[in-house]
Design a protein around this motif. Structure first.
Motif, PDB file in Angstrom:
ATOM      1  N   ARG A 213      38.987  52.076  61.674  1.00 57.39           N
ATOM      2  CA  ARG A 213      39.345  51.745  60.221  1.00 57.39           C
ATOM      3  C   ARG A 213      39.083  52.632  59.410  1.00 57.39           C
ATOM      4  O   ARG A 213      37.783  53.006  59.056  1.00 57.39           O
ATOM      5  CB  ARG A 213      39.034  50.251  59.989  1.00 57.39           C
TER       6      ARG A 213
ATOM      7  N   ILE B  10      44.475  52.990  60.152  1.00 53.07           N
ATOM      8  CA  ILE B  10      43.731  53.006  61.346  1.00 53.07           C
ATOM      9  C   ILE B  10      44.144  54.271  62.178  1.00 53.07           C
ATOM     10  O   ILE B  10      45.168  54.815  61.800  1.00 53.07           O
ATOM     11  CB  ILE B  10      43.559  51.638  62.263  1.00 53.07           C
TER      12      ILE B  10
ATOM     13  N   THR C 267      44.212  55.196  66.150  1.00 53.48           N
ATOM     14  CA  THR C 267      43.985  54.598  67.637  1.00 53.48           C
ATOM     15  C   THR C 267      44.399  55.495  68.648  1.00 53.48           C
ATOM     16  O   THR C 267      45.370  56.071  68.553  1.00 53.48           O
ATOM     17  CB  THR C 267      45.278  53.593  67.739  1.00 53.48           C
TER      18      THR C 267
ATOM     19  N   VAL D 281      49.441  50.352  58.618  1.00 52.58           N
ATOM     20  CA  VAL D 281      49.589  49.063  59.225  1.00 52.58           C
ATOM     21  C   VAL D 281      50.099  48.089  58.171  1.00 52.58           C
ATOM     22  O   VAL D 281      50.207  46.806  58.842  1.00 52.58           O
ATOM     23  CB  VAL D 281      48.173  48.739  59.805  1.00 52.58           C
TER      24      VAL D 281
ATOM     25  N   SER E 173      43.808  40.290  60.558  1.00 49.63           N
ATOM     26  CA  SER E 173      43.821  41.538  59.550  1.00 49.63           C
ATOM     27  C   SER E 173      45.125  42.202  60.232  1.00 49.63           C
ATOM     28  O   SER E 173      45.353  42.548  61.265  1.00 49.63           O
ATOM     29  CB  SER E 173      42.542  42.258  59.582  1.00 49.63           C
ATOM     30  N   HIS E 174      45.680  43.198  59.228  1.00 53.10           N
ATOM     31  CA  HIS E 174      46.593  43.998  59.612  1.00 53.10           C
ATOM     32  C   HIS E 174      46.124  44.898  60.498  1.00 53.10           C
ATOM     33  O   HIS E 174      46.891  45.490  61.411  1.00 53.10           O
ATOM     34  CB  HIS E 174      47.184  44.753  58.359  1.00 53.10           C
ATOM     35  N   GLN E 175      44.802  45.720  60.314  1.00 53.27           N
ATOM     36  CA  GLN E 175      44.509  46.486  61.183  1.00 53.27           C
ATOM     37  C   GLN E 175      44.270  45.703  62.716  1.00 53.27           C
ATOM     38  O   GLN E 175      44.452  46.467  63.771  1.00 53.27           O
ATOM     39  CB  GLN E 175      42.820  47.036  60.809  1.00 53.27           C
TER      40      GLN E 175
ATOM     41  N   ALA F  15      46.365  47.244  66.049  1.00 54.94           N
ATOM     42  CA  ALA F  15      45.547  47.970  67.201  1.00 54.94           C
ATOM     43  C   ALA F  15      45.975  46.995  68.488  1.00 54.94           C
ATOM     44  O   ALA F  15      45.986  47.814  69.436  1.00 54.94           O
ATOM     45  CB  ALA F  15      43.898  47.897  66.899  1.00 54.94           C
TER      46      ALA F  15
END
Length: 918
Positions: free
Chosen positions: A601, A618, A620, A666, A676-678, A682
């Motif tokens: 993040r 983020i 990934t 995100v 959460s959006h993260q 992910a």
């Protein structure tokens, strides 16, 4: 000693500053429950607080940390204002009078609301809390499920009780007088009055280190026993208020030192306003003036200058501050002393450490011995590694500025690839077949300045590089660039602004991005530092012994950096020789895909006083590695990123990521509940990648997943301690939110997920190992590099939890009498050596979570240990398994990785007004 599986009673065991607890260590816990009305008042108080601060403070609660700090200072014991599950209650470790409860809540509330509706709410809440009856907590939640959540108060209270025990000890740490650690309201311990001074600088100023002890909650893995950890740290005390976040306030008669937080911009710090207002009123009460320090209304710069005497105020310096003359870390001996003192003085923790027993028949030497292969890839192994990476021919281009760097790289290439001793590569001319039929070499001087410092854009540098390299590009030819960088990490700057400008104009980052857009992987090598001086600043000649030693160190450092730059270039190409397979030794080498998942993040830049409500982006990345054949064969390396949305050879994915902006937006990913959006992004990206792996990776096979639990437990609920070994809960946002690959059809799921933990706060600091002597006595070793496995709670068998203890390379390579190895930093012998760093054991914890019932958890755990010990290009033992490290390196090698990790520089009012910053 703890019970051990039959037959292993005398096997080597790990020493670890981790201790199991139970409900008995909590003592009597009191609850003041003012009823449902108090919960409604608290909610109204939060709403009034948000209304008062408007959008500037949107989404934040009243400053409850300052409330708890004052509660603990007044009580002299642990306290927590707990609002959960529709109930508000004050929980304490000792009885608290109604008068004290009323005054604390009232003064704190009035400090937030000087008038109006909020002030009335605070008064009503104070009255309800004061009238609440005293009730021993009826049913203590068991502190056994090792939850990481800090708001889980039984775990927090267990840490506090251990800290209380440690605060009562007269520590014998080698100093002339015993050392006492003072318990702070944040639960840490500080050796106030035993600060460690540096030697005076040229102006006679002295800086100080404050020894501290921190108690954490352990990651329990498959064990159901709650445990706490201990770690000792050294904290630099600040000599100016800029950027200070924490202040310790302590008077000699205070039972607790108050850890107060600061407010305001970095350039104009002040203590938390509610804490100051409330504490000053409480300190004026005769019954409390010995418990609560009068917080200063202003932070006086003169109180913490280097030449000032320490008084009641100690400011903790920001982590970014570096001070010559003061090292960091305590060293090995400090942690041995802590273990000895706990065994002697803390009876309820004696022999309560989890039992880790050495894994038999698993050879993971940290150096070049036995089955471990170190050094660069040998030239005879490069063709096979290139075939595994799907590379035909590679042109290595050396872009240089200075003759010294050119000569150094030429010597290293000749050494690594067994070229002639008199090998000379001409400029602007390709030297063919330095590796016959596979690798060519080209030296080019960067006369256009595409790599130099300056304001030139990345696009402009790309034009220069394309012109320079155009005559040498050809279809099917992969180019790898070794580039000279002008950045000097030891350069001194007259001001922070000058340093910021120099970093902004560093040519390394825009040129690296330009090369990536051209499809060229790059590795940078630094210029040589200045020669060793022959004279001191006062004009006196340096001793020949000093010149000889400093010159040897300089040359050794240059040789190592040059060798590593070439090895990292090969890693960037996706080359992995047979060393990974050879490291397995007697372990079976199955054709599994070992997949590392890296999720990070980003920090969200913002100006002071403004809240960025957009979700932080983020990054990934996933890396998959697999043996191409037997132990003597290379490994193939593939990678996945949402930038490409498909699996591809490692080099291709790496270049695609580096050619674009770092970070994925995100905000468009839907969330469920408090997700959460993260976490949503992910989980969905990873699930898509694992689904695609079945069709896009060559030779599909079983998968083993590796993730960092410290950074991804918020994404996958099945990684958390309380859920390990359990079935998925019904309130998951989606099946993919349980474990990576859990949303796939059952037959396509991974064999297992290996959770790695590296944070010592969740592991506990290792102190060495215990070996059983011929005389029937257990003796502690000085150091250990062995792998260990956790014994089950009943002592009958082993759990699939592994601990790989490591000795830092700097410590292992040092001479005898290493700083902190035989005496602590507080001992008289350390007085003249405070500028040294103290090194101690580190560790990696691997927990195997099976996703397929038929999988062998113990074997997978041992494989994870092997892949942590053996890297692709790095000789030292890693902090994570190789597939996870390779995934992280794609992110870390990005040209602008550092900018996404750091908060934006504080924006001063002058900068904002002049428009220097958007």
């Amino acid at each position: 000693m703890n019970p051990c599986p039959p037959g292993d009673e005398t096997r080597k065991r790990a020493g670890l500053l981790q201790y199991r607890t139970d409900a008995n260590v909590l003592g009597t816990v009191y609850a003041y429950r003012p009823g449902p009305t108090a919960f409604g008042l608290w909610c109204d108080l939060c709403s009034a607080y948000k209304e008062r601060f408007g959008d500037k403070k949107k989404g934040v609660q009243p400053p409850y940390r300052s409330l708890e700090a004052i509660l603990r200072a007044v009580l002299g014991d642990w306290a927590r204002w707990d609002v959960n599950d529709g109930q508000a209650q004050l929980i304490t470790g000792a009885e608290m009078t109604a008068e004290d409860r009323y005054d604390v809540f009232l003064y704190w509330g009035e400090a937030i609301f000087s008038d109006g509706h909020g002030r009335q709410l605070a008064q009503q809440l104070s009255e309800l809390v004061a009238r609440a009856p005293l009730l021993p907590y009826p049913d203590l939640p068991r502190p056994v499920a090792g939850r990481r959540t800090l708001s889980w108060w039984p775990g927090e209270l267990a840490r506090w009780r251990l800290a209380e025990d440690l605060a009562r000890i007269d520590w014998k740490l080698g100093s002339n007088d015993p050392v006492r650690f003072t318990l702070c309201t944040d639960g840490t311990l500080a050796a106030i009055g035993h600060e460690l001074p540096s030697a005076p600088d040229a102006q006679g100023r002295i800086r100080r280190l404050l020894p501290r002890i921190k108690i954490g909650t352990a990651a329990t893995g498959h064990s159901s026993r709650h445990a706490v950890t201990i770690n000792a740290v050294t904290t630099l005390l600040a000599n100016r208020w800029y950027g200070v976040a924490t202040v310790l306030l302590s008077n000699p008669e205070q039972p607790l030192a108050v850890a107060a937080q600061t407010d305001g911009p970095a350039w104009q710090r002040r203590l938390n306003v509610p804490a100051v207002a409330a504490s000053r009123r409480l300190a004026g009460l005769s019954r409390l003036n010995r418990r609560v320090p009068p917080f200063p209304e202003t932070l006086d710069e003169q109180a913490i200058t280097p030449d000032a005497e320490l008084s009641t105020v100690r400011a903790v310096a920001p982590k970014s501050v570096v001070t010559p003359g003061l090292g960091r870390g305590h060293g090995m001996e400090m942690f041995r002393r802590i273990e000895e003192h706990i065994d002697e003085y803390c009876e309820r923790y004696r022999s309560r450490s989890p039992l880790y027993v050495e894994v038999p028949d698993l050879s993971v030497p940290p150096g070049k011995t036995g089955i471990r292969i170190s050094g660069p890839i040998l030239p005879q192994h490069l063709p096979a590694a290139m075939d595994a990476a799907q590379l035909d021919t590679v042109l290595v281009v050396v872009l240089w500025h200075t003759d010294e760097v050119r000569a150094r790289l030429q010597r290293e290439i000749a050494r690594q690839w067994n070229l002639r001793d008199d090998f000379v590569a001409p400029d602007n001319t390709v030297v063919p077949d330095v590796i016959p039929g596979r690798v060519h070499l080209l030296f080019l001087e960067d006369k256009a300045g595409a790599l130099t410092h300056g304001p030139a854009s990345s696009a402009h540098r790309q034009q220069q590089l394309e012109t320079l390299l155009a005559p040498h590009r050809a279809p099917g030819l992969t180019i790898a660039a070794l580039c000279e960088t002008q950045w000097d990490p030891d350069r001194k700057f007259a001001s922070p602004e000058e340093k910021e400008q120099a970093e902004a104009e560093d040519g390394k980052w825009p040129s690296k991005a330009a090369l990536a857009r051209m499809g060229i992987t790059s590795q940078y090598i630094k210029q040589a530092p200045a020669p060793v001086p022959t004279h001191k600043k006062n004009g006196e000649p340096c001793s020949p012994k000093y010149i000889e030693k400093a010159t040897a160190a300089r040359e050794s450092g240059l040789a190592n950096s040059t060798e590593n730059s070439l090895r990292d270039m090969l890693r960037g190409l996706g080359l992995a020789d047979h060393r990974l397979g050879a490291a397995f030794g007697p372990l079976p080498l199955h054709p599994w895909w070992h997949i590392g998942i890296h999720v990070r993040r980003h920090n969200q830049p913002r100006q002071y006083g403004q809240r960025n409500t957009k979700p932080a982006p983020i990054t990934t990345t996933l890396t998959a590695i697999r043996p191409a054949g037997g132990p003597s064969e290379p490994w193939t390396m593939w990678a996945y990123s949402p930038v490409t949305s498909q699996w591809a050879p490692y080099l291709h994915t790496r270049l695609a990521v580096h050619a674009t902006e770092l970070g994925l937006d995100v905000s468009d990913f839907e969330t469920v509940g408090d997700e959460s959006h993260q976490a949503s992004a992910a989980a969905q990206i990873t699930e898509a990648a694992l689904l695609a792996a079945r069709t896009q990776l060559p030779q599909p096979g079983p998968m083993v997943i590796y993730v960092n639990g410290d950074t991804t437990e918020y994404i996958w609920a099945g990684l958390r301690d309380e859920n390990i070994g359990q079935q998925p809960t019904s309130d998951l946002p989606r099946p993919a939110s349980w474990l990576p690959g859990h949303g796939l059809p059952r037959a396509q799921r991974p064999l297992a997920v290996v959770r790695t933990i590296t944070e010592l706060e969740r592991i506990g600091r290792p102190t060495g190992a215990y070996v059983y002597g011929k005389d029937g006595q257990w003796r502690r070793t000085g150091t250990t590099n062995s792998p260990f496995q956790l014994v089950s709670d009943d002592g009958v068998t082993y759990l699939p939890d592994f601990l790989l203890i490591n000795v830092p390379r700097t410590y292992a390579a040092g001479p005898g009498g290493r700083f902190g190895g035989e005496y602590t930093r507080l001992a008289p012998q350390a007085t003249a050596r405070q500028g040294k760093n103290g090194y101690a054991h580190t560790a990696v914890r691997l927990t195997v979570i099976l996703a397929a019932e038929a999988a062998d958890a113990d074997l997978i755990g041992k494989v994870g240990v092997v892949l942590t010990n053996q890297g692709v290009s790095w000789d030292g033992r890693q902090t994570e398994p190789t597939p996870l490290r390779l995934a992280r390196q794609i992110d870390k090698d990005h040209p602008y990785w550092r900018r996404s990790c750091e908060e934006a520089a504080p924006q001063t009012p002058e900068n904002n007004e002049s428009g220097d910053h958007p």
